[in-house]
Design a protein around this motif. Sequence first.
Motif, short mmCIF file in Angstrom:
data_model
loop_
_atom_site.label_atom_id
_atom_site.label_comp_id
_atom_site.label_asym_id
_atom_site.label_seq_id
_atom_site.Cartn_x
_atom_site.Cartn_y
_atom_site.Cartn_z
N THR A 170 23.19 15.63 -19.44
CA THR A 170 23.12 16.78 -20.33
C THR A 170 21.71 16.92 -20.90
O THR A 170 20.92 15.96 -20.86
N ALA A 171 21.43 18.08 -21.47
CA ALA A 171 20.13 18.31 -22.10
C ALA A 171 19.91 17.31 -23.24
O ALA A 171 18.78 16.94 -23.53
N GLY A 172 21.00 16.86 -23.86
CA GLY A 172 20.91 15.87 -24.93
C GLY A 172 20.76 14.44 -24.45
O GLY A 172 20.64 13.52 -25.25
N GLY A 173 20.80 14.23 -23.12
CA GLY A 173 20.57 12.90 -22.57
C GLY A 173 21.81 12.10 -22.21
O GLY A 173 21.70 10.94 -21.81
N THR A 174 22.99 12.67 -22.34
CA THR A 174 24.22 11.95 -21.98
C THR A 174 24.45 12.06 -20.48
O THR A 174 24.59 13.16 -19.94
N ALA A 175 24.51 10.92 -19.82
CA ALA A 175 24.78 10.90 -18.38
C ALA A 175 26.28 10.77 -18.15
O ALA A 175 26.96 10.04 -18.87
N PHE A 176 26.76 11.50 -17.15
CA PHE A 176 28.17 11.36 -16.75
C PHE A 176 28.24 11.41 -15.23
O PHE A 176 27.47 12.08 -14.57
N ALA A 177 29.17 10.61 -14.71
CA ALA A 177 29.32 10.49 -13.27
C ALA A 177 30.76 10.75 -12.88
O ALA A 177 31.68 10.31 -13.57
N PHE A 178 30.93 11.45 -11.77
CA PHE A 178 32.24 11.61 -11.17
C PHE A 178 32.30 10.71 -9.94
O PHE A 178 31.46 10.85 -9.04
N VAL A 179 33.24 9.79 -9.92
CA VAL A 179 33.47 8.98 -8.73
C VAL A 179 34.73 9.51 -8.06
O VAL A 179 35.69 9.92 -8.71
N ASP A 180 34.68 9.52 -6.73
CA ASP A 180 35.72 10.16 -5.94
C ASP A 180 36.87 9.18 -5.67
O ASP A 180 36.84 8.41 -4.71
N THR A 181 37.85 9.23 -6.53
CA THR A 181 39.03 8.37 -6.41
C THR A 181 40.24 9.17 -5.90
O THR A 181 41.38 8.76 -6.10
N ARG A 182 39.97 10.27 -5.22
CA ARG A 182 41.08 11.10 -4.72
C ARG A 182 41.98 10.33 -3.77
O ARG A 182 43.20 10.50 -3.79
N ALA A 183 41.40 9.47 -2.92
CA ALA A 183 42.21 8.73 -1.95
C ALA A 183 43.21 7.79 -2.63
O ALA A 183 44.33 7.62 -2.16
N SER A 184 42.81 7.22 -3.77
CA SER A 184 43.70 6.26 -4.43
C SER A 184 44.46 6.86 -5.62
O SER A 184 45.59 6.43 -5.90
N LEU A 185 43.88 7.84 -6.30
CA LEU A 185 44.50 8.38 -7.51
C LEU A 185 44.90 9.85 -7.41
O LEU A 185 45.65 10.35 -8.25
N GLY A 186 44.33 10.56 -6.44
CA GLY A 186 44.62 11.99 -6.31
C GLY A 186 43.72 12.87 -7.15
O GLY A 186 43.90 14.09 -7.18
N HIS A 187 42.77 12.27 -7.84
CA HIS A 187 41.82 13.02 -8.68
C HIS A 187 40.55 12.20 -8.84
O HIS A 187 40.49 11.03 -8.43
N MET A 188 39.55 12.79 -9.44
CA MET A 188 38.29 12.10 -9.72
C MET A 188 38.43 11.28 -11.01
O MET A 188 39.34 11.50 -11.81
N LEU A 189 37.47 10.36 -11.19
CA LEU A 189 37.27 9.70 -12.48
C LEU A 189 35.89 10.11 -12.98
O LEU A 189 34.95 10.21 -12.20
N GLU A 190 35.80 10.36 -14.26
CA GLU A 190 34.51 10.61 -14.90
C GLU A 190 34.16 9.38 -15.71
O GLU A 190 34.99 8.86 -16.46
N LEU A 191 32.94 8.91 -15.53
CA LEU A 191 32.48 7.70 -16.22
C LEU A 191 31.30 8.05 -17.12
O LEU A 191 30.41 8.79 -16.70
N TYR A 192 31.30 7.51 -18.32
CA TYR A 192 30.12 7.60 -19.18
C TYR A 192 30.13 6.49 -20.20
O TYR A 192 31.16 5.90 -20.50
N GLU A 193 28.91 6.19 -20.66
CA GLU A 193 28.74 5.14 -21.66
C GLU A 193 29.06 5.72 -23.03
O GLU A 193 28.68 6.85 -23.33
N PRO A 194 29.74 4.96 -23.88
CA PRO A 194 30.15 5.45 -25.19
C PRO A 194 29.00 5.45 -26.21
O PRO A 194 28.94 4.62 -27.11
N THR A 195 28.09 6.40 -26.05
CA THR A 195 26.98 6.53 -26.99
C THR A 195 27.50 7.02 -28.34
O THR A 195 28.60 7.55 -28.44
N GLU A 196 26.68 6.86 -29.36
CA GLU A 196 27.06 7.33 -30.69
C GLU A 196 27.31 8.83 -30.68
O GLU A 196 28.26 9.32 -31.31
#
Length: 172
Positions: free
Chosen positions: A120-146
Amino acid sequence: MLAVRQLAYKINDLEAAAEAHHRQFGSGPFFVLRHVVLASSQHRGVERPFDHSSAYGQWGDMMVELVVQHNPDPSALHDMFPHGSRAEGLHHAALFVDDLAAAIARFESEGAPLAQLSVTAGGTAFAFVDTRASLGHMLELYEPTEQLTGFYDFVAAAAQGWDGRDLLRELG
């Protein structure tokens, strides 16, 4: 343990989806961020625009995100719901991770490749990992910043004692 912090649905109309979700589940209020500004976004290793808007609300103890993509470019959202499709549904579950790069590597080693990495413009990184084969949907990962956990707390606090009025609230 990696607890689910949010469920996110690809929708076609933010307002209609928020009203329907609230009517069915009592969720809300929803905070709307239109055309989320990103500093960068890579889909499958290629820099691509990801023009999207989201509405964030509280659904019991969990945040719910309703997301619509405005541009036709490839994205993790379009991996599941191709551009032009009117289909709607669960796109991802979001998890907080201690180390984003390590979590991406771990999921990749387990057969869930990185689909998209955005900042994001504010510096928060987020990633989508493709877990469709195992879960049927994506997972979004991010670090719990303040900043991020503060936003989660803000949305949850708005739901406490909420009277159901003022369902949609614009941000930014």
